[in-house]
Design a protein around this motif. Structure first.
Motif, PDB file in Angstrom:
ATOM      1  N   PHE A 142       0.841  -1.206   0.000  1.00 64.88           N
ATOM      2  CA  PHE A 142       0.000   0.000   0.000  1.00 64.88           C
ATOM      3  C   PHE A 142       0.875   1.255   0.000  1.00 64.88           C
ATOM      4  CE2 PHE A 142      -2.499   3.279   2.239  1.00 64.88           C
ATOM      5  CZ  PHE A 142      -3.620   3.319   1.420  1.00 64.88           C
ATOM      6  N   VAL A 143       1.953   1.235   0.783  1.00 62.20           N
ATOM      7  CA  VAL A 143       2.891   2.360   0.796  1.00 62.20           C
ATOM      8  C   VAL A 143       3.508   2.545  -0.594  1.00 62.20           C
ATOM      9  CG1 VAL A 143       5.080   3.204   1.732  1.00 62.20           C
ATOM     10  CG2 VAL A 143       3.393   2.162   3.259  1.00 62.20           C
ATOM     11  N   VAL A 144       3.832   1.447  -1.256  1.00 62.02           N
ATOM     12  CA  VAL A 144       4.398   1.511  -2.608  1.00 62.02           C
ATOM     13  C   VAL A 144       3.422   2.209  -3.554  1.00 62.02           C
ATOM     14  CG1 VAL A 144       4.906   0.087  -4.631  1.00 62.02           C
ATOM     15  CG2 VAL A 144       5.978  -0.436  -2.445  1.00 62.02           C
ATOM     16  N   ALA A 145       2.142   1.862  -3.448  1.00 64.56           N
ATOM     17  CA  ALA A 145       1.139   2.505  -4.301  1.00 64.56           C
ATOM     18  C   ALA A 145       1.075   4.005  -4.040  1.00 64.56           C
ATOM     19  CB  ALA A 145      -0.229   1.861  -4.068  1.00 64.56           C
ATOM     20  N   LEU A 146       1.158   4.405  -2.783  1.00 66.07           N
ATOM     21  CA  LEU A 146       1.148   5.830  -2.450  1.00 66.07           C
ATOM     22  C   LEU A 146       2.380   6.539  -3.001  1.00 66.07           C
ATOM     23  CD1 LEU A 146      -0.103   5.793   1.266  1.00 66.07           C
ATOM     24  CD2 LEU A 146      -1.384   6.468  -0.767  1.00 66.07           C
ATOM     25  N   MET A 147       3.532   5.891  -2.908  1.00 74.13           N
ATOM     26  CA  MET A 147       4.764   6.491  -3.427  1.00 74.13           C
ATOM     27  C   MET A 147       4.710   6.634  -4.939  1.00 74.13           C
ATOM     28  SD  MET A 147       7.888   4.859  -1.203  1.00 74.13           S
ATOM     29  CE  MET A 147       9.075   5.741  -2.218  1.00 74.13           C
ATOM     30  N   LEU A 148       4.132   5.633  -5.612  1.00 77.44           N
ATOM     31  CA  LEU A 148       4.007   5.708  -7.064  1.00 77.44           C
ATOM     32  C   LEU A 148       3.143   6.898  -7.457  1.00 77.44           C
ATOM     33  CD1 LEU A 148       4.681   4.231  -9.730  1.00 77.44           C
ATOM     34  CD2 LEU A 148       2.507   3.012  -9.486  1.00 77.44           C
ATOM     35  N   ARG A 200      -4.391 -12.566  -3.781  1.00 79.74           N
ATOM     36  CA  ARG A 200      -4.199 -12.239  -2.366  1.00 79.74           C
ATOM     37  C   ARG A 200      -2.723 -12.027  -2.060  1.00 79.74           C
ATOM     38  NH1 ARG A 200      -9.275 -12.930  -3.888  1.00 79.74           N
ATOM     39  NH2 ARG A 200     -10.767 -13.256  -2.208  1.00 79.74           N
ATOM     40  N   THR A 201      -1.868 -12.218  -3.061  1.00 77.51           N
ATOM     41  CA  THR A 201      -0.432 -11.983  -2.928  1.00 77.51           C
ATOM     42  C   THR A 201      -0.119 -10.652  -3.575  1.00 77.51           C
ATOM     43  OG1 THR A 201      -0.020 -14.354  -3.043  1.00 77.51           O
ATOM     44  CG2 THR A 201       1.856 -12.895  -3.427  1.00 77.51           C
ATOM     45  N   PRO A 202       0.347  -9.657  -2.819  1.00 74.04           N
ATOM     46  CA  PRO A 202       0.411  -8.289  -3.350  1.00 74.04           C
ATOM     47  C   PRO A 202       1.585  -7.979  -4.258  1.00 74.04           C
ATOM     48  CG  PRO A 202       1.199  -8.321  -1.079  1.00 74.04           C
ATOM     49  CD  PRO A 202       0.722  -9.726  -1.394  1.00 74.04           C
ATOM     50  N   ILE A 207      -3.720   4.575  -8.545  1.00 68.63           N
ATOM     51  CA  ILE A 207      -5.065   4.514  -7.968  1.00 68.63           C
ATOM     52  C   ILE A 207      -5.573   3.076  -7.962  1.00 68.63           C
ATOM     53  CG2 ILE A 207      -7.467   5.166  -8.369  1.00 68.63           C
ATOM     54  CD1 ILE A 207      -6.402   7.899  -9.321  1.00 68.63           C
ATOM     55  N   ILE A 208      -5.323   2.340  -9.042  1.00 63.88           N
ATOM     56  CA  ILE A 208      -5.721   0.919  -9.084  1.00 63.88           C
ATOM     57  C   ILE A 208      -5.048   0.152  -7.950  1.00 63.88           C
ATOM     58  CG2 ILE A 208      -5.531  -1.230 -10.403  1.00 63.88           C
ATOM     59  CD1 ILE A 208      -5.789   0.467 -12.944  1.00 63.88           C
ATOM     60  N   MET A 233      -4.770  -2.681  -2.731  1.00 60.36           N
ATOM     61  CA  MET A 233      -4.022  -2.905  -1.491  1.00 60.36           C
ATOM     62  C   MET A 233      -4.857  -2.515  -0.262  1.00 60.36           C
ATOM     63  SD  MET A 233      -1.419  -4.382  -2.530  1.00 60.36           S
ATOM     64  CE  MET A 233      -2.085  -4.871  -4.128  1.00 60.36           C
ATOM     65  N   LYS A 234      -5.682  -1.484  -0.392  1.00 61.10           N
ATOM     66  CA  LYS A 234      -6.575  -1.101   0.704  1.00 61.10           C
ATOM     67  C   LYS A 234      -7.551  -2.234   1.016  1.00 61.10           C
ATOM     68  CE  LYS A 234     -10.224   2.226   1.847  1.00 61.10           C
ATOM     69  NZ  LYS A 234     -11.415   1.381   1.625  1.00 61.10           N
TER      70      LYS A 234
END
Length: 307
Positions: free
Chosen positions: A81-87, A154-156, A207-208, A213-214
């Motif tokens: 989830f942090v990775v998605a925010l950084m992207l 289920r594996t991120p 956003i996807i 991840m959320k």
């Protein structure tokens, strides 16, 4: 997928992105291309992201404690989830800012052929990383489409790497188009437009990933296919039916199953215990990641519900 699953794809992406980031920054310093700068920051963000994914895999392996009795499997969801925010922040927002700035204040490119050469090399390295991620993903994707795999996995880590690499490849092509058109036409606006396009692309991908991840962080249950198998294996032998069942992934490789089951009436206590143990054994044999199973025997007073 095991706790270390996807590690090869993550490492391949990390090495590729680190090399690409250095090359792009050199290219930006030589050419002054805004799309090259946007791609440089994008590659730095991606390199950091792969490091965070590896960190999540490491911390998720910690043993359960009294404070965290179900362990730390969700660390992998958190860091993804942090990775998605950084992207989104370091990739999309920066690229949009830089592109809009260059649209307002266009600057001519210098040594555009250097930028083109670096982008072509970067496309080659990113293609290697992308193909590695595809190969690793196929081991667990099954018959699902790629979109279904990204939405339902289920594996991120692998969905994150797949989308990052796909975005990086498309972004490189956009940067190449921006630099190429600016060089051919002598109009630096095309470079700025390429930068804006990269920002929009990264924003959509981010956003996807944030949404997916959320959902995993909040807690997702077993797939319909796994749930049918679990219920089928439970309702066998001296178990008459599944009255009520709930499932939740507490980590990519660990599914929690809690169910109320109806047993044959008037069973002795030792046979009740044996029936429960047998049911757990059957489920684990068919769904190995159903590691935590809690079964409550009851009388058949209700219909089966899945949730």
């Amino acid at each position: 997928m095991s706790a270390g699953g996807g590690t090869k794809a993550i490492i391949a992406a990390l090495v590729a992105n680190a090399g690409i980031a250095v090359a792009k920054f050199v290219g930006f310093l030589i050419t002054g291309s805004s799309s090259m700068l946007a791609e440089s920051v994008h590659s730095v963000a991606d390199t950091s992201n792969q490091g965070l994914l590896l960190l999540g895999q490491k911390t998720a392996q910690r043993k359960a404690t009294r404070l965290h009795p179900f362990g730390y499997g969700r660390d992998r969801y958190f860091w993804s989830f942090v990775v998605a925010l950084m992207l989104f922040t370091l990739g999309s927002v920066f690229a949009l800012y830089e592109g809009i700035h260059k649209l307002q204040h266009p600057e001519d490119l210098s040594s555009p052929l250097v930028a083109v050469g670096i982008l072509v090399v970067a496309i080659g390295l990113e293609t290697y990383s992308f193909l590695t991620a595809i190969k690793e993903s196929k081991l667990i994707k099954g018959n699902a489409t790629w979109w279904e795999f990204i939405r339902n996995s289920r594996t991120p880590e692998l969905p994150v790497v797949l989308l990052e690499d796909a975005g990086a490849l498309i972004g490189l092509v956009l940067a190449l188009l921006g630099v190429g058109l600016s060089t051919v036409t002598g109009n630096p606006v095309f470079d700025a437009l390429g930068t804006v396009a990269i920002g929009l692309l990264l924003g959509v991908i981010a956003i996807i990933l944030i949404i997916e991840m959320k959902s995993l962080l909040i807690g997702e249950g077993a797939s319909d296919a796994d749930l049918d198998v679990i219920c089928g294996e439970l309702a066998t032998g001296k178990v008459q039916k599944v009255i009520h069942i709930k499932t939740q992934y507490i980590g990519p490789d660990e599914l929690l199953v809690a169910a109320k089951i109806a047993l044959e009436p008037r069973l002795p206590l030792d046979e009740v215990a044996q029936a429960i143990n047998d049911a757990e054994t059957r489920v684990r044999a068919k769904v190995p990641h159903a590691r935590l199973i809690y079964l409550e025997p009851d009388l058949d007073r209700s219909t089966v519900t899945h949730s």
